[in-house]
Design a protein around this motif. Sequence first.
Motif, short mmCIF file in Angstrom:
data_model
loop_
_atom_site.label_atom_id
_atom_site.label_comp_id
_atom_site.label_asym_id
_atom_site.label_seq_id
_atom_site.Cartn_x
_atom_site.Cartn_y
_atom_site.Cartn_z
N LEU A 3 42.25 23.72 6.70
CA LEU A 3 41.66 23.08 5.52
C LEU A 3 40.89 24.13 4.73
N LEU A 6 37.79 20.29 0.18
CA LEU A 6 37.91 18.84 0.08
C LEU A 6 36.97 18.38 -1.03
N VAL A 48 40.09 13.30 4.67
CA VAL A 48 41.17 14.22 5.06
C VAL A 48 42.40 13.42 5.48
N ALA A 51 44.03 11.81 2.47
CA ALA A 51 44.79 12.78 1.68
C ALA A 51 46.15 13.06 2.33
N LEU A 79 42.53 17.47 -1.56
CA LEU A 79 42.47 18.34 -0.39
C LEU A 79 43.36 19.55 -0.62
N ARG A 89 47.93 21.50 -2.54
CA ARG A 89 46.85 20.66 -3.05
C ARG A 89 47.39 19.24 -3.12
#
Length: 145
Positions: A3, A6, A48, A51, A79, A89
């Motif tokens: 990651l 966010l 998360v 997303a 995200l 993305r």
Amino acid sequence: MRLHRLRVQAFLAFAGQEVVDFDALAADGLFLLQGRTGSGKSALLDAVVFALYGEVAGDRGDRLRSDHAAGADVTEVELELTVRGRRLRIVRRPAQERQARRGSRMVQGAHEVTVVELAADGTELPIAGSPSEARAELESLLGMS
């Protein structure tokens, strides 16, 4: 999977817009999510998951909009992540009421999602523009549904 960033807006515990820079947090290695009860730790994890999969676990799935959000704010999660060497993305908006394009009435908007690949030269390559396209592409990349 890594990651990078966010951004949540009007999502669960977050009335406004909040950004988490995971690259900055992980610069020294591991990091810890901590805070008091109700501070939004689970909401970040839910963001998360939302997303990536378009839904969250448990009974919050149909109430993703923050009860404290301003009326004009759109509920949205963005995200940025790298998975299998590809930087992506993902921007998702759950189904939600919004102002009609004409007039003052409110209409129910559909679940929206876009997935783009971010090339090293800054080019954005569209991957998916609908929930079904995103689900197929992300399930393939992540290896799970």
